[in-house]
Design an enzyme around this catalytic site. Structure first.
Site, PDB file in Angstrom:
ATOM      1  N   ASP A 455       0.860  -1.176   0.000  1.00  0.00           N
ATOM      2  CA  ASP A 455       0.000   0.000   0.000  1.00  0.00           C
ATOM      3  C   ASP A 455       0.904   1.236   0.000  1.00  0.00           C
ATOM      4  O   ASP A 455       2.113   1.142   0.242  1.00  0.00           O
ATOM      5  CB  ASP A 455      -0.896  -0.023   1.238  1.00  0.00           C
ATOM      6  CG  ASP A 455      -1.819   1.170   1.310  1.00  0.00           C
ATOM      7  OD1 ASP A 455      -2.303   1.606   0.251  1.00  0.00           O
ATOM      8  OD2 ASP A 455      -2.034   1.693   2.414  1.00  0.00           O
ATOM      9  N   THR A 936      -2.575   1.223  -4.748  1.00  0.00           N
ATOM     10  CA  THR A 936      -3.053   2.390  -4.011  1.00  0.00           C
ATOM     11  C   THR A 936      -4.360   2.887  -4.602  1.00  0.00           C
ATOM     12  O   THR A 936      -4.665   2.627  -5.769  1.00  0.00           O
ATOM     13  CB  THR A 936      -1.997   3.525  -4.043  1.00  0.00           C
ATOM     14  OG1 THR A 936      -2.513   4.670  -3.379  1.00  0.00           O
ATOM     15  CG2 THR A 936      -1.645   3.895  -5.462  1.00  0.00           C
ATOM     16  N   GLY A1015      -7.468   1.851 -11.913  1.00  0.00           N
ATOM     17  CA  GLY A1015      -8.417   0.886 -11.375  1.00  0.00           C
ATOM     18  C   GLY A1015      -9.413   0.363 -12.389  1.00  0.00           C
ATOM     19  O   GLY A1015      -9.740  -0.829 -12.398  1.00  0.00           O
ATOM     20  N   ASN A1073      -8.420  -1.278   4.689  1.00  0.00           N
ATOM     21  CA  ASN A1073      -8.581  -1.566   3.266  1.00  0.00           C
ATOM     22  C   ASN A1073      -7.481  -2.462   2.725  1.00  0.00           C
ATOM     23  O   ASN A1073      -7.544  -2.882   1.574  1.00  0.00           O
ATOM     24  CB  ASN A1073      -8.616  -0.252   2.472  1.00  0.00           C
ATOM     25  CG  ASN A1073      -7.365   0.575   2.700  1.00  0.00           C
ATOM     26  OD1 ASN A1073      -6.705   0.442   3.726  1.00  0.00           O
ATOM     27  ND2 ASN A1073      -7.036   1.420   1.768  1.00  0.00           N
TER      28      ASN A1073
END
Length: 1399
Positions: A455, A936, A1015, A1073
Site C-alpha cells: 500500500d 493504491t 483501477g 482496506n
C-alpha cells in the site's frame, strides 16, 4: 391497515425509482453491481477479511439466523420473551478446548490427526503382534509417548491460561435491570441474556452487544473507545436511537414498549442493520451508530442504558476471534514431499528384507534348527515368513521416518521468533513497539519472497496529512509560507511556533518535501503581498496554535496542526467577514460569486467530517457549546431581524441556478444574507475607507488565471495593508482565545484532521459536534450552529462523503460533499453558467498539477435543496435505513440521488511525506531481485510521483501506462506494449552483441521497464481472458503501480500473481482496506500506524516502519530459511545413516530383523543423544553476518531459488548417508571378522563411530560456533557415554537372550575400540570434507564468497585494533599500499551481477 398500504405503495415507488437511477447513473450503477459480483466471487475464492466495512460483501459472514427478534426482558413481555430467549446464547464465553474429563481423549484425538503420529501408532500396535514383534513392547511405545506427552503438556498449559482468562471475564459484574425488583442490580457477565437492559457508567467495559437507548448526555451521545477491537484510540461517537424518548432522565425500562428486529449474528464490526418497532407500528432504523460493541469502553459519558441484542459467542467481537493464523510454509511443503520419499525408501528396504528372508529360509534343504514351530506344530512356510518379516522390518527401520523432526522444527521456529523479536534494530522508539510475530510457522518464508505488494498511504508514507495547497472558484492559493515550513522536518514545537509567526528556522532539510512547488496565486478580489504577515495575522496564527501533546491523539502532531495560512487568502477572508458594511453597494450591483465560494469552501472543510471535538485539559471530553444566544456578537436572531429590517433589493449576476426552481438558493444569496446584517445609517462613513480595497479588485488583471504580487501597484498594497490593519477585532477576546486554543480534534482519518486544522488556521473553527448539531466559529461572525440532518459516510464504492445540514441563516437544506475527483467530477451540475464550466476546467488543471507533485487531492462541492426535494429524498432514505435485507443497495441509491448536480467549490492538495528509510529499503529490495508492486487508491500522478521519490522508479525507467475504457481496448494496449517491449529488448540485445564483438568483455544491461495501470483498466485486466497477457506483461516489468484500486482489486491481484506465477508473495499495509490483500499473500505484514490495528490483527507479522522490512527479509528471512533448511537436511541425513546400519546387518543375519545395538540405546540415539545439537544449530547458526547481508542484498536470491533445499541437495545428502553408513558398518566388520566377539561388542563401536560421524558432520556443515554450540555438543556426547556406562553396569538381563552387561566398560579399556572409531570416522567424513574444500576454492557460491568477506573483515578489524594509528596511515614500501588497507572483494550474485565491496 393504512400503515401497511402506505408501506406497500412506498416500496412500489422505490422500485420504480431504482430503475430510474440505473438509467440516470449507468456508470456508477454498473460499477456497483460489478463490485457486488466480484465480492461474491471473492468470497468463494477465499478472499476474506476480518474488517469488511471497506468492501461490501467480500467478507464471509458467520450467520446464526437470518433475522433476530429481540424482546425486552420486562413483565408484560414475559410469555413472548420466554419463547425467543431459548434460541439465543447466554453471555458466558468459553475459549478453552478441554475440561478435566475430556482433556486426554480430545487432545489425543487432535494429535492423531497428524499423519506422522498415526504412522507411529500403527507401528506400536503392529509390534504387539507376536509374529512380527521386533522390539519389546515398551520400547516401541516410548518415542510416541514422549512426543505426545510433550505436545499434551504444552496444550494443557495454554488451555489453562485461557480458562483463567475466561473465568475472569465471565465473573465481572455489571448492572442489569431486574424486572421483579424493578431496579438495576449487579449481575455477572455470564448471566446477561439477550433482551436485558444494562446500565453502564463511565470507563466501564461493555459486556455484550447492545443497542443504545439512553445517555445522560443531553444530545443523546455516547463516546466509546474501540482499542480492544481495532487498536484505534480515538473516541467514536454512538447515538441514542431516534424516538427512544420513552426512557426519560431516570432511565426506567418499564416505559420501554418496543421490539427490535435486526440481522442475525455475524462478524462484521462495521455494519449493523435493523429497526426498532414501536407499539404503533412506527419503525426507526438502526445502524452501527446505535450499537455498542462488547469489549469497548464507555468514555466521557456519565451513564448509558442499552438493550442486549447479541450475547456471548454471538457478539461481533467473539465471532472475529479466530485465533492465531495457521499457514504452511513452502519449506514445509517440500519437507512433506521428501517424507514421502523416505516412506518409499523404507518400503523398498523392507521389501528387500522380506524377499531376502524368504530366499534365505528357502535355501535350507530341511527345516533349520532355529525355526520355532507354531502352536499347532506346523512350521511357518518361507513365503509367509517373508511376509511377517516385511512388517518386522517396518518396526525395526521406523526411525527412517523422523518423528522427532516435527517437534524439533516447532522448537527451532520458537527460538527464531525469540531472536527476531529481540532485535533492537526492529524496535521503534516513537511508538515503543517492536516486531510482533503472529504466525509462528512461516518464519522461513521471509527468506524466499519474490513479489511484494505494498500500500502507499501509511505504508510508504508517514500517514501524516499536511495541508499544502488549495484552489477556490478556480483560483489557486499556493501557501508559500506553509510550503517553506514543510521543508524542515525535525522542527520542535517551539521552532514551529516561531515559524508560524513568520520566522524561518535553520533546520535540516527534508528530501521528502523537496518536490513541493511554489506558484503565485491569483485572485479576483485584490492583489495581496505574500512575503510579510501583518500583526493581526501573526496573532491569528499564534492564537490557533494547539499546545497539547501530539502523543495524546492521532493525526495531531505539530507538523499536522500548525498550518501556516496563505496570507493572500487569509486577508481576503478576513476582509470579507470583517468589513461587510462597506461592501453593501457591491452586493446591490451583484455580489461576487467568489465571496460565496470562499465561505462555503471553509464551511465544508469544517463541517463535512466526523471529527470529535474535545478539550485539551480534559482529554477525550467532548466539547458542548451553549446556546447560540450567548455568542459575543449579535445573536443569530438579531442578525436575521436586522437582515429582514434593512434588506436591500437583491441583484445578482447570472448564476447556474437561473432557470431552476425559484425556491432554490442562488449562489449569491448566502453571502448577501451573511454580509447584509445591518445597513449603516450613513453609508458614506465607510465609503472612502473601503474604496481602495474594493477598487483594487477592479484594477487587478489576472494573466491566464494566475496573478503575481509584483503586478500590483505599490499604492494599492499600502492601502490594503492600512485597511487590514484597521480591521476591528472580532469576537476572539482573550478568553475566547484561551478556550479555542484548548480544543483538540479526534479524527478517524488523517485527511479529515488535516482539513479541519487548515480551516481553523483561517479562523473557521469547529467548536463542537453532536448527533444533530455542528457549531462553527466563523471569525467575526461569531458562532453558527448548523442543524446536522444526515451524514453519508465514505465508502470505497462512492469514494466520497456528504453531510446534510440546515443552514442557520438561510434555513435551507445544504449538502456539503468531499471526495476524489474521479467520483466527483461526473456529479457536477453541467447545465450552469459559463463561469461554472470555467471553474471546473481550472480546478481540474490544478488537480492534475497537484497530483504530479505527489499531493493527495480532494474536491469540495455543495448543493442546496428546496423543501420538496428534501422531503422526497428523506422519505426514501428513511425506508432504506429501516430495511434489513437490501439495506446496502438502498442506501447507495439514496446517496446517488442526493449527490447529483453539485456545485464545485474548489479542491485541496494534501502532502503525505515518505517514511524515513523507504528509498534505501526499496533499492535494497530491488537489488535482492524482489519485484515491488504498489497498490493504491490515489490518483495516477500522485502514485507515480511517490514512486519516484521512494526510488521505485528512476529516470532510466521506461514507463508504460495502461489505460483503457473497454476490455477490447485494454487487450490492444497490452499487445502493443508487449510488442514495444519485445522490440526494445531485441534492440538492446543486438547492441550488447555488437559491444561484445568490439570489446572482450560483454556488458549486461537490465531492462528498466515499469507499468502504471488505473483501477478501471485493472478490472478488465483481471478478466479471465486477459489474465495471462497481463501477467506476461507484468513479468517483464520490475515495478508495477496500480492506481485507483479498490480493496477487492488488491486482493485479486495478489491472488492472481501467487496462483498463476507460482511465486512467493508478501503483502504489506497499514489500514483496514489492506486486510484482504494481507490475508491473501503467502506472508502478510501489517504496519501499526495511525489507522488502527486492523491490518496488524490480520497479519502474520507486524512492524512499525516500512524500513524494518529490509532487515526482516534480507537478514532474518535469510537466516531463518538457511537454518531450517540445513537442519531438515541434517535430520534426514542422520536418520538414514543410522537406520542403514541396521539394514546392512540384515545381510549377515539372514534378514531376521535382529539388531547389533541394544534396543534402549537404539531408541534413545535419535530421541535423546543426537536431538539437541541440531536444534541449537537451527536456532543460532549464521552463514553470513547481518552487516554483509545488508551490504549485499543480492545474496537474498539464494533463498528465492531454494538453493539450500533443492531436490538434488536432498538426494546428495541421502547418498552421503548411505556411504557413511557403509563405512561405519564395514570398518568394524572387517576388523572383527575373524574374532569371536558377541553381537553387542560388535555393535558398540559401530554405534559410537556413527555418533562421532554425525556430530563431526554437523561441525563441517555449521558456519558459526559459539560456546552454546560446544556445550550442547559435548554434553550430548558425554550423556551418551554416561548412559551407556550406567546402563551396561546395571542391566544384568535387560534384553534376553542378548546381554549388554559391562560391554561399554570393557570396550573403553580396549585400544582397538578407539582405533576403529577414529578410522571409521575419518574414512566416512573425507568425501564430505574434500567436497566442501573443493567447493570453496574452485567454484564458490556467492554465499561462500560473502563468508570469506566476513572473515577478511574480522581479520581487518582485529588487525586495526593492534595496528597503531600512525602505522595505518603509512604505506608499505614494496607494494605502495597502506599497511592496513582494505581489500576489494568481488561477489557474484545468483543473477550474475558483479558487486565489488571494499572492506
Amino acid at each position: 391497515m393504512f400503515f401497511f398500504a402506505e408501506h406497500w405503495l412506498l416500496q412500489i415507488g422505490i422500485t420504480c425509482w431504482s430503475g430510474f437511477m440505473k438509467m440516470a447513473n449507468p456508470i456508477q450503477w454498473a460499477h456497483y453491481r460489478w463490485q457486488r459480483l466480484l465480492s461474491t466471487n471473492g468470497r468463494n475464492n477465499g478472499c476474506t477479511s476480518s474488517f469488511p466495512g471497506w468492501f461490501k460483501t467480500s467478507q464471509s459472514q458467520k450467520p446464526g439466523h437470518k433475522h433476530r427478534t429481540v424482546i425486552p426482558c420486562l413483565g408484560r413481555f414475559t410469555e413472548e420473551y420466554e419463547k425467543v430467549i431459548k434460541k439465543y446464547m447466554t453471555n458466558r464465553i468459553q475459549t478453552t478446548k478441554y475440561t478435566l474429563l475430556n482433556f486426554i481423549p480430545i487432545n489425543l484425538f487432535e494429535q492423531f490427526h497428524r499423519s506422522a503420529n498415526l504412522y507411529f501408532l500403527f507401528l506400536v500396535i503392529l509390534n504387539w503382534v507376536p509374529s512380527v514383534e521386533a522390539f519389546q513392547k515398551e520400547i516401541t511405545m516410548l518415542p510416541l509417548v514422549v512426543v505426545l506427552a510433550i505436545i499434551a503438556i504444552k496444550d494443557g498449559i495454554e488451555d489453562y491460561r485461557r480458562y483463567k482468562f475466561d473465568k475472569q471475564i465471565n465473573n465481572q459484574t455489571t448492572k442489569v435491570y431486574d424486572k421483579q425488583a424493578k431496579k438495576y442490580d449487579l449481575k455477572r457477565w455470564k448471566n446477561v441474556r439477550v433482551g436485558d437492559f444494562v446500565l453502564l457508567s463511565c470507563n466501564e467495559i461493555i459486556p455484550a452487544d447492545m443497542v443504545l437507548l439512553y445517555s445522560t448526555d443531553v444530545d443523546g451521545i455516547c463516546h466509546i473507545e474501540t482499542s480492544n477491537l481495532d487498536g484505534e484510540t480515538n473516541l467514536k461517537q454512538r447515538q441514542v436511537v431516534k424516538g427512544s424518548a420513552e426512557l426519560d432522565s431516570e432511565a426506567v425500562p418499564e416505559r420501554f414498549s418496543c421490539r427490535i428486529e435486526c440481522e442475525g449474528p455475524n462478524n462484521d464490526l462495521r455494519k449493523f442493520k435493523g429497526y426498532m418497532e414501536h407499539w404503533n407500528k412506527e419503525r426507526v432504523g438502526l445502524s452501527k451508530e446505535n450499537l455498542l460493541l462488547r469489549g469497548c469502553t464507555i468514555r466521557n459519558t456519565e451513564a448509558v442504558v442499552g438493550i442486549v441484542v447479541y450475547a456471548g459467542h454471538e457478539t461481533k467481537a467473539m465471532m472475529n476471534n479466530s485465533g492465531p493464523r495457521n499457514k504452511h510454509s513452502k519449506l514445509e511443503r517440500q519437507l512433506n514431499r521428501d517424507v514421502l520419499w523416505c516412506v518409499a525408501l523404507l518400503l523398498v528396504m523392507c521389501l528387500i528384507g522380506a524377499f531376502g528372508h524368504g530366499i534365505w529360509l528357502n535355501g535350507y534343504s530341511q527345516i533349520p534348527i532355529f525355526s520355532v514351530p507354531r502352536p499347532d506344530g506346523e512350521y511357518t512356510p518361507p513365503v509367509l515368513a517373508g511376509f511377517y518379516m516385511f512388517w518386522t522390518m517396518i518396526i525395526l527401520l521406523q526411525v527412517l521416518i523422523p518423528i522427532s523432526l516435527y517437534v524439533s522444527i516447532e522448537i527451532v521456529k520458537l527460538g527464531q521468533i525469540y531472536l527476531l523479536q529481540s532485535d533492537v534494530d526492529l524496535y521503534d522508539e516513537s511508538t515503543d513497539s517492536t516486531i510482533e510475530c503472529r504466525a509462528l510457522n512461516i518464519t522461513e518464508d521471509l527468506g524466499q519472497i519474490e513479489y511484494i505488494f505494498s500500500d502507499k498511504t501509511g505504508t510508504l508514507t508517514e500517514n501524516k496529512m499536511i495541508f499544502c495547497r488549495c484552489n477556490i472558484a478556480g483560483i489557486e492559493y499556493s501557501h508559500e509560507e506553509n510550503a517553506k515550513r514543510l521543508e524542515y522536518q525535525d522542527l520542535n514545537s517551539e521552532d514551529l511556533s516561531n515559524y508560524s509567526q513568520g520566522s524561518v528556522c535553520k533546520c535540516r532539510h527534508s528530501d521528502s518535501c523537496r518536490s513541493l512547488a511554489v506558484q503565485q496565486s491569483h485572485s479576483s478580489l485584490n492583489c495581496l503581498p505574500t512575503k510579510h504577515l501583518t500583526l493581526r495575522e501573526k496573532e491569528t496564527c499564534k492564537r490557533h496554535k494547539i499546545t497539547e501533546s501530539p502523543s495524546q491523539v492521532a493525526f495531531s502532531s505539530s507538523i499536522e496542526r500548525d498550518v501556516t495560512p496563505d496570507s493572500w487568502l487569509l486577508r481576503k477572508l478576513e476582509r470579507i467577514l470583517s468589513h461587510p458594511l462597506g461592501l453593501l453597494e457591491e452586493a446591490e450591483k451583484g455580489f461576487p460569486l467568489e465571496f460565496t465560494y470562499i465561505i462555503d469552501f471553509f464551511l465544508a472543510l469544517t463541517i463535512c467530517n466526523t471529527v470529535v471535538v474535545s478539550c485539551l485539559n480534559q482529554p477525550g471530553q467532548r466539547v458542548r457549546v451553549p446556546s447560540i444566544t450567548s455568542t459575543p456578537l449579535k445573536s443569530l436572531e438579531e442578525i436575521k431581524q436586522m437582515f429582514q429590517r434593512f434588506s436591500v433589493p437583491h441583484m445578482s449576476p447570472p448564476s447556474p441556478s437561473i432557470g431552476k426552481d425559484s425556491s432554490t438558493e442562488n449562489p449569491s444569496t448566502f453571502a448577501s444574507r451573511l454580509f447584509n446584517k445591518v445597513r449603516p445609517t450613513s453609508p458614506n462613513t465607510f465609503k472612502k475607507e473601503n474604496e481602495a480595497a474594493v477598487g483594487s479588485a477592479k484594477d487587478f488583471k489576472p494573466t491566464n488565471g494566475q496573478s503575481s504580487a509584483k503586478e500590483c501597484p505599490h499604492n494599492t498594497l499600502e492601502e490594503f495593508d492600512k485597511t487590514a490593519a484597521s480591521l476591528p477585532p472580532g469576537p476572539d477576546t482573550l478568553a475566547d482565545q484561551g478556550n479555542t486554543s484548548k480544543l483538540r480534534y479526534e479524527a478517524e482519518s488523517p485527511d479529515e484532521a488535516a482539513l479541519v486544522h487548515a480551516a481553523r488556521a483561517y479562523n473557521c473553527t469547529l467548536l463542537s459536534r453532536t448527533s444533530d448539531q455542528v457549531t462553527v466559529e466563523l471569525s467575526s461572525m461569531g458562532q453558527l450552529q448548523f442543524q446536522l440532518l444526515h451524514t453519508l459516510p465514505f465508502d470505497s464504492i462512492r469514494k466520497r462523503m456528504s453531510v446534510v445540514v440546515r443552514h442557520p441563516l438561510t434555513n435551507k437544506v445544504v449538502v456539503y460533499t468531499k471526495g476524489a475527483d474521479s467520483s466527483m467530477m461526473e456529479l457536477l451540475d453541467t447545465s450552469g453558467h459559463r463561469e461554472q464550466k470555467s471553474i471546473q476546467e481550472k480546478t481540474q488543471n490544478y488537480l492534475d498539477e497537484y497530483a504530479k507533485e505527489g499531493l493527495r487531492t480532494l474536491c469540495i462541492a455543495k448543493k442546496v435543496m428546496n423543501g420538496a426535494e428534501y422531503a422526497e429524498w428523506l422519505k426514501f432514505h428513511l425506508l432504506a435505513e429501516t430495511s434489513i435485507d437490501n439495506q446496502e443497495e438502498l442506501l447507495l441509491e439514496s446517496a446517488l440521488k442526493l449527490e447529483t448536480n453539485l456545485t464545485l467549490l474548489g479542491a485541496t492538495g494534501i502532502v503525505d511525506r515518505l517514511q524515513e528509510g523507504v528509498p534505501d529499503t526499496i533499492m535494497a529490495l530491488r537489488k535482492a531481485s524482489i519485484k515491488t508492486w504498489v497498490l493504491t487508491g490515489d490518483k495516477q500522478e500522485t502514485a507515480v510521483n511517490i514512486a519516484y521519490a521512494c526510488k521505485l522508479l528512476d529516470q532510466k525507467d521506461n514507463i508504460f501506462t495502461l489505460k483503457a475504457q473497454t476490455q477490447e481496448a485494454c487487450e490492444d494496449s497490452i499487445n502493443n506494449i508487449m510488442a514495444e517491449i519485445t522490440e526494445q529488448t531485441t534492440g538492446e540485445k543486438n547492441a550488447d552483441d555488437a559491444g561484445f564483438l568490439l570489446s572482450s568483455s560483454p556488458v549486461g544491461t537490465e531492462l528498466h521497464i515499469a507499468l502504471v495501470i488505473d483501477g478501471k483498466t485493472l478490472e478488465f485486466a483481471l478478466h479471465d481472458s486477459l489474465q495471462d497477457s497481463f501477467l506476461e506483461l507484468s513479468k517483464r516489468c520490475r515495478a508495477v503501480i496500480c492506481c485507483r484500486s479498490t480493496p477487492l482489486q488488491k486482493s485479486k491481484v495478489v491472488h492472481l500473481v501467487r496462483e498463476k506465477l507460482k511465486v512467493m508473495t508478501l503483502a504489506i499495509g497499514d489500514g483496514a482496506n489492506d486486510v484482504s490483500m494481507i490475508q491473501m499473500a503467502d506472508v502478510g505484514i501489517g504496519i501499526s500506524g495511525q489507522e488502527g490495528m486492523q491490518a496488524v490483527m490480520s497479519s502474520d507479522f507486524a512492524i512499525s516502519r516500512f524500513k524494518h522490512l529490509k532487515k526482516l527479509l534480507l537478514v532474518h528471512g535469510h537466516w531463518c530459511y538457511i537454518r531450517l533448511a540445513n537442519m531438515i537436511l541434517y535430520f534426514f541425513y542422520k536418520n538414514v545413516a543410522y537406520v542403514n546400519l541396521l539394514f546392512w546387518y540384515q545381510f549377515f543375519c539372514g534378514f531376521s530383523g535382529a539388531s547389533m545395538i541394544d534396543y534402549w540405546i537404539l531408541i534413545f540415539f535419535n530421541l535423546l543423544f543426537t536431538s539437541v545439537p541440531p536444534i541449537v544449530y537451527g536456532i543460532l547458526d549464521k552463514d553470513v553476518s547481518a552487516e554483509t547481508l545488508l551490504q549485499l542484498p543480492e545474496l537474498y536470491t539464494s533463498g528465492q531459488c531454494s538453493e539450500a533445499y533443492l531436490p538434488s541437495i536432498f538426494w546428495i545428502s541421502i547418498l552421503d548417508a548411505f556411504y557413511q553408513s557403509l563405512v561405519c558398518f564395514f570398518v568394524p566388520y572387517f576388523v572383527y571378522s575373524d574374532s569371536d566377539v558377541d553381537i553387542y561388542t560388535f555393535g558398540t563401536p559401530i554405534n559410537t563411530s556413527m555418533l562421532c560421524i554425525i556430530f563431526l558432520h554437523l561441525i563441517i556443515e555449521g558456519k558459526t560456533w559459539t560456546w552454546i554450540h560446544w556445550v550442547f555438543m559435548l554434553g550430548s556426547v558425554l550423556l551418551y557415554f554416561v548412559f551407556a556406562l550406567i546402563y551396561g553396569g546395571t542391566c544384568v538381563n535387560c534384553n534376553p537372550p542378548s546381554n549388554p552387561y559391562w560391554i561399554m566398560e570393557h570396550q573403553l579399556k580396549q585400544p582397538l575400540f578407539y582405533l576403529v572409531c577414529a578410522f571409521a570416522t575419518l574414512i566416512a567424513l573425507l568425501p564430505r570434507y574434500f567436497y566442501r574444500v573443493f567447493q570453496g576454492t574452485v567454484f564458490p557460491s556467492p554465499l561462500l564468497k560473502a563468508r570469506q568477506l566476513d572473515k577478511l573483515n574480522t581479520r581487518r578489524q582485529s588487525r586495526s585494533a593492534e595496528c597503531p594509528p600512525n602505522l595505518c596511515s603509512t604505506h608499505c614500501p614494496e607494494h605502495h599500499q597502506p599497511v592496513c588497507a582494505a581489500p576489494i572483494v568481488k561477489v557474484l550474485s545468483s543473477n550474475s551481477q558483479s558487486v565489488q565491496v571494499p572492506l
